[in-house]
Design an enzyme around this catalytic site. Structure first.
Site, PDB file in Angstrom:
ATOM      1  N   VAL A  66       0.396   4.688   5.515  1.00  0.00           N
ATOM      2  CA  VAL A  66      -0.029   3.550   6.340  1.00  0.00           C
ATOM      3  C   VAL A  66       1.175   2.655   6.671  1.00  0.00           C
ATOM      4  CG1 VAL A  66      -1.546   1.522   6.433  1.00  0.00           C
ATOM      5  CG2 VAL A  66      -2.383   3.653   5.442  1.00  0.00           C
ATOM      6  N   CYS A  73       1.099  -0.040  -9.170  1.00  0.00           N
ATOM      7  CA  CYS A  73       2.234   0.530  -8.425  1.00  0.00           C
ATOM      8  C   CYS A  73       3.473   0.685  -9.296  1.00  0.00           C
ATOM      9  CB  CYS A  73       2.546  -0.326  -7.211  1.00  0.00           C
ATOM     10  SG  CYS A  73       2.859  -2.036  -7.636  1.00  0.00           S
ATOM     11  N   GLU A 120       5.662  -3.250   0.659  1.00  0.00           N
ATOM     12  CA  GLU A 120       5.609  -3.097  -0.802  1.00  0.00           C
ATOM     13  C   GLU A 120       4.869  -1.798  -1.080  1.00  0.00           C
ATOM     14  OE1 GLU A 120       7.111  -4.889  -2.929  1.00  0.00           O
ATOM     15  OE2 GLU A 120       7.628  -6.684  -1.809  1.00  0.00           O
ATOM     16  N   GLY A 122       0.831  -1.202   0.000  1.00  0.00           N
ATOM     17  CA  GLY A 122       0.000   0.000   0.000  1.00  0.00           C
ATOM     18  C   GLY A 122       0.863   1.249   0.000  1.00  0.00           C
TER      19      GLY A 122
HETATM   20  P1  NAD Z   1      -3.623   2.055   1.733  1.00  0.00           P
HETATM   21  O1  NAD Z   1      -2.205   2.117   2.217  1.00  0.00           O
HETATM   22  O2  NAD Z   1      -4.557   3.156   2.057  1.00  0.00           O
HETATM   23  O3  NAD Z   1      -4.323   0.710   2.149  1.00  0.00           O
HETATM   24  C1  NAD Z   1      -3.700  -0.537   2.053  1.00  0.00           C
HETATM   25  C2  NAD Z   1      -4.152  -1.394   3.201  1.00  0.00           C
HETATM   26  O4  NAD Z   1      -3.914  -0.731   4.439  1.00  0.00           O
HETATM   27  C3  NAD Z   1      -5.635  -1.734   3.180  1.00  0.00           C
HETATM   28  O5  NAD Z   1      -5.807  -3.108   3.445  1.00  0.00           O
HETATM   29  C4  NAD Z   1      -6.223  -0.893   4.286  1.00  0.00           C
HETATM   30  O6  NAD Z   1      -7.317  -1.495   4.928  1.00  0.00           O
HETATM   31  C5  NAD Z   1      -5.069  -0.760   5.259  1.00  0.00           C
HETATM   32  N1  NAD Z   1      -5.149   0.494   6.015  1.00  0.00           N
HETATM   33  C6  NAD Z   1      -5.576   1.688   5.555  1.00  0.00           C
HETATM   34  N2  NAD Z   1      -5.492   2.626   6.522  1.00  0.00           N
HETATM   35  C7  NAD Z   1      -5.009   2.015   7.631  1.00  0.00           C
HETATM   36  C8  NAD Z   1      -4.686   2.446   8.950  1.00  0.00           C
HETATM   37  N3  NAD Z   1      -4.864   3.704   9.341  1.00  0.00           N
HETATM   38  N4  NAD Z   1      -4.183   1.536   9.810  1.00  0.00           N
HETATM   39  C9  NAD Z   1      -3.996   0.255   9.435  1.00  0.00           C
HETATM   40  N5  NAD Z   1      -4.281  -0.205   8.187  1.00  0.00           N
HETATM   41  C10 NAD Z   1      -4.786   0.644   7.300  1.00  0.00           C
HETATM   42  O7  NAD Z   1      -3.569   1.835   0.176  1.00  0.00           O
HETATM   43  P2  NAD Z   1      -3.341   2.967  -0.856  1.00  0.00           P
HETATM   44  O8  NAD Z   1      -2.360   3.964  -0.351  1.00  0.00           O
HETATM   45  O9  NAD Z   1      -4.621   3.475  -1.384  1.00  0.00           O
HETATM   46  O10 NAD Z   1      -2.653   2.088  -1.986  1.00  0.00           O
HETATM   47  C11 NAD Z   1      -2.037   2.693  -3.015  1.00  0.00           C
HETATM   48  C12 NAD Z   1      -0.549   2.694  -2.793  1.00  0.00           C
HETATM   49  O11 NAD Z   1      -0.091   1.360  -2.722  1.00  0.00           O
HETATM   50  C13 NAD Z   1       0.208   3.336  -3.921  1.00  0.00           C
HETATM   51  O12 NAD Z   1       1.241   4.100  -3.374  1.00  0.00           O
HETATM   52  C14 NAD Z   1       0.783   2.167  -4.669  1.00  0.00           C
HETATM   53  O13 NAD Z   1       1.945   2.476  -5.390  1.00  0.00           O
HETATM   54  C15 NAD Z   1       1.023   1.207  -3.564  1.00  0.00           C
HETATM   55  N6  NAD Z   1       1.064  -0.150  -4.072  1.00  0.00           N
HETATM   56  C16 NAD Z   1       2.224  -0.835  -4.017  1.00  0.00           C
HETATM   57  C17 NAD Z   1       2.293  -2.103  -4.536  1.00  0.00           C
HETATM   58  C18 NAD Z   1       3.561  -2.909  -4.495  1.00  0.00           C
HETATM   59  O14 NAD Z   1       3.482  -4.099  -4.739  1.00  0.00           O
HETATM   60  N7  NAD Z   1       4.700  -2.320  -4.221  1.00  0.00           N
HETATM   61  C19 NAD Z   1       1.170  -2.677  -5.111  1.00  0.00           C
HETATM   62  C20 NAD Z   1      -0.008  -1.947  -5.137  1.00  0.00           C
HETATM   63  C21 NAD Z   1      -0.064  -0.691  -4.611  1.00  0.00           C
END
Ligand code: NAD
Length: 475
Positions: A210, A262, A228, A206
């Site tokens: 977070v 990503c 990741e 993500g």
């Molecule tokens: P996010 O970080 O908001 O959420 C990801 C997960 O974290 C979810 O399951 C969510 O429920 C949990 N989460 C959210 N807020 C939280 C909190 N306060 N406390 C605990 N858990 C929490 O996801 P996002 O930012 O919308 O995702 C997009 C990002 O992810 C982009 O930066 C993208 O590049 C990255 N990404 C990386 C990869 C990789 O493989 N490197 C793949 C996909 C996305």
């Protein structure tokens, strides 16, 4: 449940209930892990075969759920999520016997007679937190090596892709050993409660905000993490590049899943001369893929929600829109969009775009590309299009990135033996193939000694004779 609508007391009750549930869940999994059942290779293989069966027997339902959450076309869903997981599982089943083997190493003279080896052992109970953009692949691809390495695991799908989340929660318990694996659905409250538990490893995919919360929670139990993350992945196009091929591959890399990948190229970096040829070629490639009206194309995705659509619409003012730029917030649609003359200090060039908007940044001198990339955070992926090995190798050696690809975008993901992971702000740790197996294993150093000889050189009282021999034997 919409947690934000609850009274503070109810919120705290909910959090306490979640905490009790999570603690009981982890205790159960840990007890099963300690029973030793997951150590058997046959058990691990069975779980992997069952996971594959879960996907193959429900392929149409997964494709439907991916379409519901992200308007993914069946073919795209199959290529980037489902067949991706089949390959992960098949590759793991093929090589697992080799990966679990002890690896013998030498034993120095002073330790003889002895046998030294490295023994991979499972870590224990793993928490895998997925993201919404590839909601199936990003959750289950880490689960494959976690199973292979002999762990128990909890998977937490993203609440932003509810159709896939519900389907995984429904199917996983029907196929996998319920004593070893569980799916917990939910948002911040549920994840927070999970994070309070002691895990043996946390794998999070993500954003960086977070990720800091995850790392903070993990630090309380000294739990190792794999993060990741994302970032602004540059796509460098040299003047000697094959423009037509580059345009098609960049358009595919950027506009697949409406740019919510990503490792999508975040922006293009090239000279003005190249930009003048590249921009119309990308426009042509977009038209060939999605027609004159991408909104009508069943092959073009949608933005995950209104909030992200509004965020992307705001970025349109940060430069000159060359083509695209149409936004329909109600249907979460944003057209494939190309921008030039972007303000380098504006959000479109300061934040990860994560949508179908591609700025083309023009440099007056191609020699400045390395400095441009290195002045920014280390990206998750770096792309360089050129016919020259010397140019490619120079950029690759001067610019750090999690992953890189020459003359294409994202295709390195298909190579099972390549590790996938970020560096610096784009993440830490990696997985895929044996690298994933390593991530979820501890490599235990073992020395087995015999009792037949007990040289006294190391024991007190120390004498000159012992010291002399110690020096000879420890050379
Ligand atoms: P996010 O970080 O908001 O959420 C990801 C997960 O974290 C979810 O399951 C969510 O429920 C949990 N989460 C959210 N807020 C939280 C909190 N306060 N406390 C605990 N858990 C929490 O996801 P996002 O930012 O919308 O995702 C997009 C990002 O992810 C982009 O930066 C993208 O590049 C990255 N990404 C990386 C990869 C990789 O493989 N490197 C793949 C996909 C996305």
């Amino acid at each position: 449940m919409n947690v934000s609508l609850l009274e503070p007391q109810m919120l705290s009750d909910l959090s306490a209930a979640n905490g009790r549930d999570s603690a009981a869940l982890v205790a159960g999994l840990r007890a099963y892990f300690r029973s030793g059942s997951t150590l058997e290779l046959a058990w691990r293989r069975r779980q992997l075969i069952q996971l594959r069966k879960m996907l193959s027997e429900n392929e149409a339902r997964f494709i439907g759920a991916l379409n519901e959450d992200l308007h993914k076309a069946p073919q795209e869903a199959y290529l980037t999520e489902i067949s991706f997981l089949y390959s992960d599982i098949d590759h793991t089943l093929k090589h697992l016997k080799k990966w679990v083997r002890q690896r013998k190493v030498s034993s120095p003279l002073l330790t003889q007679p002895a046998k030294s080896y490295i023994q991979p052992e499972p870590l224990g109970v793993i928490l895998i937190i997925g993201a919404w953009n590839y909601p199936l692949q990003l959750l289950l691809s880490p689960l494959v090596p976690a199973i292979a390495a002999g762990n128990c695991a909890v998977v937490k799908p993203s609440e932003l892709s509810p159709a896939v989340s519900h389907l995984i929660a429904e199917l996983l318990p029907r196929y996998l050993d319920n004593d070893a694996f569980a799916c917990v659905e939910g948002a911040v409250a549920e994840t927070t409660s999970l994070l309070e538990q002691r895990w043996d490893h946390i794998m999070y995919t993500g954003g960086g905000r977070v990720a800091r919360i995850i790392m903070g929670a993990a630090s309380k139990h000294l739990t190792p993490v794999t993060l990741e993350l994302g970032g602004k992945s540059p796509c460098i196009v040299a003047d000697d590049a094959d423009i037509d091929i580059a345009a098609r591959r960049i358009a595919w890399g950027k506009f697949t899943n409406a740019g919510q990948t990503c490792i999508a190229p975040d922006y293009v970096l090239c000279t003005k001369h190249t930009a003048d040829r590249l921009v119309p070629a990308i426009q042509l490639a977009v038209r060939e893929m999605f027609g004159d009206s991408p909104r009508q194309s069943s092959d073009y995705g949608r933005i995950i929600n209104t909030q992200h659509t509004l965020r992307l619409a705001d970025l349109l003012g940060d430069g000159e829109v060359i083509f695209g730029g149409d936004v329909d917030v109600d249907s979460c649609y944003m057209a494939p969009t190309l921008m030039r003359c972007v303000n380098l200090e504006s959000p479109v060039m300061q934040e990860e775009i994560f949508g179908p908007l591609l700025p083309v940044v023009e440099l007056d001198d191609f020699g400045k590309v390395e400095a441009f990339v290195n002045e920014r955070e280390k990206p998750l992926a770096l792309y360089i299009f050129t016919r020259s090995d010397a140019i490619a190798d120079r950029v690759l050696s001067r610019c750090s990135s999690g992953n890189a690809c020459v003359n294409d975008c994202m295709m390195f993901m298909l190579a099972q033996d390549l590790p996938f992971g970020g560096v610096g702000a784009s993440g830490m740790g990696c997985y895929r193939g044996e690298h994933g197996f390593r991530t979820f294993s501890h490599y235990k150093a073992v020395m087995k000694r015999k009792n037949i000889l007990d040289v006294d050189l190391r024991y007190a009282p120390y004498t000159n004779r012992k010291f002399k021999w110690l020096k000879i034997l420890q050379r």
